[in-house]
Write a protein that holds these residues in place. Structure first.
Motif, PDB file in Angstrom:
ATOM      1  N   ARG A   1       8.169   2.182  -4.884  1.00  0.00           N
ATOM      2  CA  ARG A   1       7.202   2.321  -3.808  1.00  0.00           C
ATOM      3  C   ARG A   1       6.281   3.505  -4.097  1.00  0.00           C
ATOM      4  O   ARG A   1       6.676   4.493  -4.696  1.00  0.00           O
ATOM      5  N   LYS A   2       5.061   3.394  -3.621  1.00  0.00           N
ATOM      6  CA  LYS A   2       4.067   4.442  -3.843  1.00  0.00           C
ATOM      7  C   LYS A   2       3.857   5.234  -2.555  1.00  0.00           C
ATOM      8  O   LYS A   2       3.947   4.684  -1.455  1.00  0.00           O
ATOM      9  N   ALA A   3       3.582   6.512  -2.713  1.00  0.00           N
ATOM     10  CA  ALA A   3       3.366   7.406  -1.584  1.00  0.00           C
ATOM     11  C   ALA A   3       2.163   8.294  -1.858  1.00  0.00           C
ATOM     12  O   ALA A   3       1.828   8.585  -3.018  1.00  0.00           O
ATOM     13  N   VAL A   4       1.534   8.749  -0.787  1.00  0.00           N
ATOM     14  CA  VAL A   4       0.392   9.653  -0.883  1.00  0.00           C
ATOM     15  C   VAL A   4       0.900  11.082  -0.765  1.00  0.00           C
ATOM     16  O   VAL A   4       1.615  11.427   0.183  1.00  0.00           O
ATOM     17  N   LEU A   5       0.517  11.924  -1.723  1.00  0.00           N
ATOM     18  CA  LEU A   5       0.937  13.321  -1.732  1.00  0.00           C
ATOM     19  C   LEU A   5      -0.137  14.171  -1.053  1.00  0.00           C
ATOM     20  O   LEU A   5      -1.306  14.121  -1.433  1.00  0.00           O
ATOM     21  N   THR A   6       0.269  14.943  -0.066  1.00  0.00           N
ATOM     22  CA  THR A   6      -0.666  15.788   0.674  1.00  0.00           C
ATOM     23  C   THR A   6      -0.481  17.268   0.370  1.00  0.00           C
ATOM     24  O   THR A   6      -1.186  18.108   0.939  1.00  0.00           O
ATOM     25  N   CYS A   7       0.459  17.617  -0.526  1.00  0.00           N
ATOM     26  CA  CYS A   7       0.713  19.019  -0.848  1.00  0.00           C
ATOM     27  C   CYS A   7      -0.380  19.570  -1.764  1.00  0.00           C
ATOM     28  O   CYS A   7      -1.056  18.820  -2.482  1.00  0.00           O
TER      29      CYS A   7
ATOM     30  N   ASP B   1      15.307  23.125  -0.802  1.00  0.00           N
ATOM     31  CA  ASP B   1      16.548  23.191  -0.034  1.00  0.00           C
ATOM     32  C   ASP B   1      17.020  21.783   0.337  1.00  0.00           C
ATOM     33  O   ASP B   1      16.238  20.840   0.366  1.00  0.00           O
ATOM     34  N   GLY B   2      18.302  21.685   0.633  1.00  0.00           N
ATOM     35  CA  GLY B   2      18.835  20.406   1.073  1.00  0.00           C
ATOM     36  C   GLY B   2      19.376  19.577  -0.079  1.00  0.00           C
ATOM     37  O   GLY B   2      19.391  20.006  -1.243  1.00  0.00           O
ATOM     38  N   PRO B   3      19.841  18.362   0.223  1.00  0.00           N
ATOM     39  CA  PRO B   3      20.430  17.498  -0.807  1.00  0.00           C
ATOM     40  C   PRO B   3      19.404  17.090  -1.855  1.00  0.00           C
ATOM     41  O   PRO B   3      18.208  16.953  -1.564  1.00  0.00           O
ATOM     42  N   VAL B   4      19.890  16.896  -3.063  1.00  0.00           N
ATOM     43  CA  VAL B   4      19.025  16.513  -4.181  1.00  0.00           C
ATOM     44  C   VAL B   4      18.812  15.003  -4.146  1.00  0.00           C
ATOM     45  O   VAL B   4      19.772  14.228  -4.098  1.00  0.00           O
ATOM     46  N   ARG B   5      17.584  14.589  -4.172  1.00  0.00           N
ATOM     47  CA  ARG B   5      17.283  13.154  -4.164  1.00  0.00           C
ATOM     48  C   ARG B   5      17.460  12.576  -5.572  1.00  0.00           C
ATOM     49  O   ARG B   5      17.143  13.240  -6.567  1.00  0.00           O
ATOM     50  N   PRO B   6      17.959  11.344  -5.676  1.00  0.00           N
ATOM     51  CA  PRO B   6      18.075  10.714  -6.997  1.00  0.00           C
ATOM     52  C   PRO B   6      16.771  10.074  -7.459  1.00  0.00           C
ATOM     53  O   PRO B   6      16.773   9.230  -8.353  1.00  0.00           O
ATOM     54  N   TYR B   7      15.657  10.457  -6.840  1.00  0.00           N
ATOM     55  CA  TYR B   7      14.354   9.882  -7.174  1.00  0.00           C
ATOM     56  C   TYR B   7      13.385  10.993  -7.548  1.00  0.00           C
ATOM     57  O   TYR B   7      13.475  12.118  -7.055  1.00  0.00           O
ATOM     58  N   VAL B   8      12.455  10.663  -8.424  1.00  0.00           N
ATOM     59  CA  VAL B   8      11.348  11.540  -8.778  1.00  0.00           C
ATOM     60  C   VAL B   8      10.059  10.770  -8.524  1.00  0.00           C
ATOM     61  O   VAL B   8       9.973   9.572  -8.800  1.00  0.00           O
ATOM     62  N   LEU B   9       9.071  11.456  -7.972  1.00  0.00           N
ATOM     63  CA  LEU B   9       7.770  10.839  -7.745  1.00  0.00           C
ATOM     64  C   LEU B   9       6.876  11.132  -8.941  1.00  0.00           C
ATOM     65  O   LEU B   9       6.617  12.294  -9.264  1.00  0.00           O
TER      66      LEU B   9
ATOM     67  N   PRO C   1       0.833  -1.212   0.000  1.00  0.00           N
ATOM     68  CA  PRO C   1       0.000   0.000   0.000  1.00  0.00           C
ATOM     69  C   PRO C   1       0.864   1.257   0.000  1.00  0.00           C
ATOM     70  O   PRO C   1       2.025   1.231   0.427  1.00  0.00           O
ATOM     71  N   PRO C   2       0.326   2.388  -0.469  1.00  0.00           N
ATOM     72  CA  PRO C   2       1.078   3.650  -0.441  1.00  0.00           C
ATOM     73  C   PRO C   2       1.409   4.064   0.990  1.00  0.00           C
ATOM     74  O   PRO C   2       0.663   3.778   1.928  1.00  0.00           O
ATOM     75  N   VAL C   3       2.536   4.737   1.124  1.00  0.00           N
ATOM     76  CA  VAL C   3       2.983   5.213   2.435  1.00  0.00           C
ATOM     77  C   VAL C   3       3.042   6.733   2.402  1.00  0.00           C
ATOM     78  O   VAL C   3       2.843   7.365   1.358  1.00  0.00           O
ATOM     79  N   SER C   4       3.332   7.319   3.532  1.00  0.00           N
ATOM     80  CA  SER C   4       3.507   8.772   3.604  1.00  0.00           C
ATOM     81  C   SER C   4       4.875   9.146   3.060  1.00  0.00           C
ATOM     82  O   SER C   4       5.788   8.305   2.973  1.00  0.00           O
ATOM     83  N   LEU C   5       5.048  10.409   2.713  1.00  0.00           N
ATOM     84  CA  LEU C   5       6.351  10.880   2.231  1.00  0.00           C
ATOM     85  C   LEU C   5       7.416  10.762   3.313  1.00  0.00           C
ATOM     86  O   LEU C   5       8.582  10.514   3.023  1.00  0.00           O
ATOM     87  N   GLU C   6       7.009  10.929   4.552  1.00  0.00           N
ATOM     88  CA  GLU C   6       7.960  10.785   5.655  1.00  0.00           C
ATOM     89  C   GLU C   6       8.478   9.355   5.730  1.00  0.00           C
ATOM     90  O   GLU C   6       9.689   9.127   5.905  1.00  0.00           O
ATOM     91  N   THR C   7       7.591   8.386   5.589  1.00  0.00           N
ATOM     92  CA  THR C   7       8.013   6.986   5.597  1.00  0.00           C
ATOM     93  C   THR C   7       8.850   6.670   4.370  1.00  0.00           C
ATOM     94  O   THR C   7       9.855   5.952   4.448  1.00  0.00           O
ATOM     95  N   LEU C   8       8.458   7.217   3.233  1.00  0.00           N
ATOM     96  CA  LEU C   8       9.206   6.980   1.995  1.00  0.00           C
ATOM     97  C   LEU C   8      10.635   7.480   2.124  1.00  0.00           C
ATOM     98  O   LEU C   8      11.578   6.836   1.641  1.00  0.00           O
ATOM     99  N   ALA C   9      10.822   8.626   2.770  1.00  0.00           N
ATOM    100  CA  ALA C   9      12.161   9.205   2.917  1.00  0.00           C
ATOM    101  C   ALA C   9      13.052   8.354   3.800  1.00  0.00           C
ATOM    102  O   ALA C   9      14.286   8.445   3.711  1.00  0.00           O
ATOM    103  N   GLN C  10      12.487   7.506   4.629  1.00  0.00           N
ATOM    104  CA  GLN C  10      13.279   6.673   5.536  1.00  0.00           C
ATOM    105  C   GLN C  10      13.713   5.363   4.894  1.00  0.00           C
ATOM    106  O   GLN C  10      14.542   4.649   5.462  1.00  0.00           O
TER     107      GLN C  10
END
Length: 245
Positions: free
Chosen positions: A69-75, A166-174, A53-62
């Motif tokens: 993996r799928k995540a739910v966008l709340t923005c 801001d911060g480091p660039v992730r090598p992933y795109v959602l 199942p999809p996870v939160s962005l906070e969980t995805l970042a960990q």
């Protein structure tokens, strides 16, 4: 003919060439076996992620490797700025709209070049959009530079700066699988296909087969090169006896 003479005619040049060719072919075959193992692992991860199942962005970042993996966008993506990435979708030229959510780059979907309009801001966000994480490679040095908010390569670092991440660039795109503007039919959300070609076993067998062919070729030429010299030994022995008598 003496043994020393036979050794003097040993085909060292042919041996070196065949040894180099054999090492190259075996190396290519081994590399394809390694690619096969990597591709099998990638397919297994993709299939396993599809059932989760999809996870939160906070969980995805960990997660150590969140690809597939799928995540739910709340923005509130409807009211966030975006840049445009020149792209082709199903053979049609256009752009992909790239926005941001909690320091993640979000690929909102494809818009054809025939569509000049862009979505209007909305008073309320569309909650619960699901997106799939995919790893992207940095563009090479020959990629064209962006022009304003139009990009010609998926340069995640430059896109992040343009969107104020801001911060480091992730090598992933959602990649959004649902539309941030359901009322705007021109936007086509889509993630890259998860279908993988897996021909590495065939490639490995081809390279190893060519390696065996080189071995057979070398043995055949070596026997052909040395056999006539060995065949002269009995005749020389008979001539030596006749001369003695």
């Amino acid at each position: 003919m003496s043994t020393e003479a036979m050794r003097g005619r040993f085909p060292w040049g042919l041996t070196i060439v065949c040894a180099i060719a054999l090492a190259l072919l075996v190396g290519l075959g081994t590399w394809q076996v390694q690619r096969l193992q990597w591709k099998q692992g990638l397919i297994a991860r993709s299939e396993a992620a599809a059932t989760q199942p999809p996870v939160s962005l906070e969980t995805l970042a960990q997660l150590r490797d969140p690809e597939f993996r799928k995540a739910v966008l709340t923005c509130d993506l409807q009211n966030q700025p975006f840049v445009e990435l020149q792209s082709i979708h199903d053979g049609q030229a256009g752009v992909r709209l790239i926005s941001a959510c909690e320091s993640w780059l979000i690929d909102l979907g494809f818009v054809a070049d025939t569509v000049s309009a862009r979505p209007e801001r909305q008073p309320a966000a569309i909650p619960g959009i699901v997106a799939e994480a995919r790893k992207v490679e940095a563009p090479n040095g020959f990629a064209p530079l962006p022009e304003g908010n139009r990009f010609y390569a998926r340069d995640t670092a430059a896109m992040s700066r343009a969107l104020g991440i801001d911060g480091p660039v992730r090598p992933y795109v959602l990649f959004a699988t649902g539309s941030a503007w359901p009322q705007w039919a021109e936007l086509q959300p889509s993630a890259p296909p998860a279908a993988f070609s897996n021909n590495h076993l065939g490639y490995a067998l081809t390279w190893f087969g060519l390696a065996l062919a080189v071995i057979g070729f070398y043995i055949a030429l070596l026997r052909r090169r040395l056999r006539p010299q060995a065949a002269l030994l009995p005749e020389q022995g008979d001539r030596a006896k006749e001369t003695f008598h």
